[in-house]
Design an enzyme around this catalytic site. Structure first.
Site, PDB file in Angstrom:
ATOM      1  N   ASP A 173       0.832  -1.204   0.000  1.00 39.69           N
ATOM      2  CA  ASP A 173       0.000   0.000   0.000  1.00 39.69           C
ATOM      3  C   ASP A 173       0.870   1.259   0.000  1.00 39.69           C
ATOM      4  OD1 ASP A 173       0.972  -0.146   2.599  1.00 39.69           O
ATOM      5  OD2 ASP A 173      -0.976  -0.302   3.560  1.00 39.69           O
ATOM      6  N   ASN A 191      -7.844   0.103  13.427  1.00 43.84           N
ATOM      7  CA  ASN A 191      -9.249  -0.198  13.117  1.00 43.84           C
ATOM      8  C   ASN A 191      -9.405  -1.566  12.446  1.00 43.84           C
ATOM      9  OD1 ASN A 191      -8.107   0.262  10.662  1.00 43.84           O
ATOM     10  ND2 ASN A 191      -9.538   1.852   9.990  1.00 43.84           N
ATOM     11  N   HIS A 195      -7.626  -2.612   9.820  1.00 40.58           N
ATOM     12  CA  HIS A 195      -7.326  -2.684   8.387  1.00 40.58           C
ATOM     13  C   HIS A 195      -6.073  -3.513   8.114  1.00 40.58           C
ATOM     14  CE1 HIS A 195      -4.839   1.371   8.272  1.00 40.58           C
ATOM     15  NE2 HIS A 195      -4.053   0.368   8.549  1.00 40.58           N
ATOM     16  N   GLU A 210      -9.899  -0.848   4.370  1.00 47.73           N
ATOM     17  CA  GLU A 210     -10.550  -0.273   5.541  1.00 47.73           C
ATOM     18  C   GLU A 210     -11.827  -1.045   5.877  1.00 47.73           C
ATOM     19  OE1 GLU A 210      -8.804   1.623   7.195  1.00 47.73           O
ATOM     20  OE2 GLU A 210      -8.430   3.605   6.352  1.00 47.73           O
TER      21      GLU A 210
END
Ligand code: GLP
Length: 236
Positions: A63, A132, A134, A139
């Site tokens: 990413d 969170n 991810h 996401e």
């Protein structure tokens, strides 16, 4: 999911580094995807200190922040350059990485999707976990069928992401491999460390089922996934 609990961060990184070297030793030209972020840095340090042999490996980026590239301190590419690619003299021709500054981001995605169509699946991916849940920039709410794409980043990711940079950055979007490409990978390794990750580790482990609001939980369906976690992160 196989769970391996290590005493501390140092042990964790040593174990992950040894595991990776062992996993790929029989492969003639492994395709590897190694995450940026802080957590894997100790693993890369082990690779550099032991002069791990990656001469036949190919690397694909997981990413990148949209708007940043390897010239920007704190970008994913910068982190991997500094901690791994440069110290081990990995040739540029062996690395496929997103350019978050490219004017045509969909072309970046297409090229990566194409590379995986032709040369995939990835042999081994090393993933961190976001606060969170991810993985990469997949996401909460990401589809299990997702492939490489540009995504809008969660508030949490935008805020937590500031830790990589010396000055405030606008971190609205990311470019990422999709969950499908992660799930298609032959060997998946998750590395998690520290107190801050306790609650996401707890969420991942308490139900043992896929919850779309916790992307990392998609890995419950993976046949060869290894969670490496230190005692502090595991303690709840
Ligand atoms: C970042 C990256 C991920 C990384 C994760 C955890 O935002 N998108 O690739 O693995 O979040 O990062 P860290 O290891 O710094 O906690």
């Amino acid at each position: 999911m196989q769970i391996n609990v290590s005493k501390n961060y140092e042990e964790l990184c040593k174990e992950v580094a040894n595991f990776i070297v062992d996993e790929i030793k029989e492969l003639s030209s492994p395709l590897l995807c190694l995450a940026g972020g802080d957590t894997p840095l100790g693993v890369y340090k082990n690779f550099v200190e032991s002069r791990a042999d990656f001469k036949n490996a190919m690397f694909i980026g997981l990413d990148e922040w949209v708007g940043l590239d390897g010239a920007d301190s704190g970008s994913c590419r910068f982190t991997l350059d500094q901690s791994l690619y440069l110290p081990l003299a990995i040739e540029e021709s062996k690395i496929q990485f997103f350019d978050g500054k490219a004017t045509d981001l969909s072309r970046q995605c297409n090229e990566t999707n194409q590379l995986l169509e032709t040369n995939g699946p990835i042999d081994l991916v090393l993933l961190g976990i976001g606060m969170n849940g991810h993985v990469g920039f997949n996401e909460p709410g990401s589809s299990l069928d997702s492939i490489c794409r540009v995504v809008s980043l969660d508030e949490t990711t935008q805020t937590v992401g500031q830790k990589y940079f010396e000055t405030q950055q606008e971190l609205k979007q990311g470019i990422t491999l999709g969950l499908k490409q992660v799930l298609d990978t032959r060997t998946v390794i998750l590395i998690v460390s520290g107190e801050k990750k306790r609650s996401i580790v707890k969420k991942l482990l308490e139900d043992e089922k896929i919850d779309p609001s916790i992307p990392v939980s998609s890995l419950w369906q993976h046949p060869n996934c290894h969670l490496f976690v230190d005692e502090v992160a595991y303690s709840e």
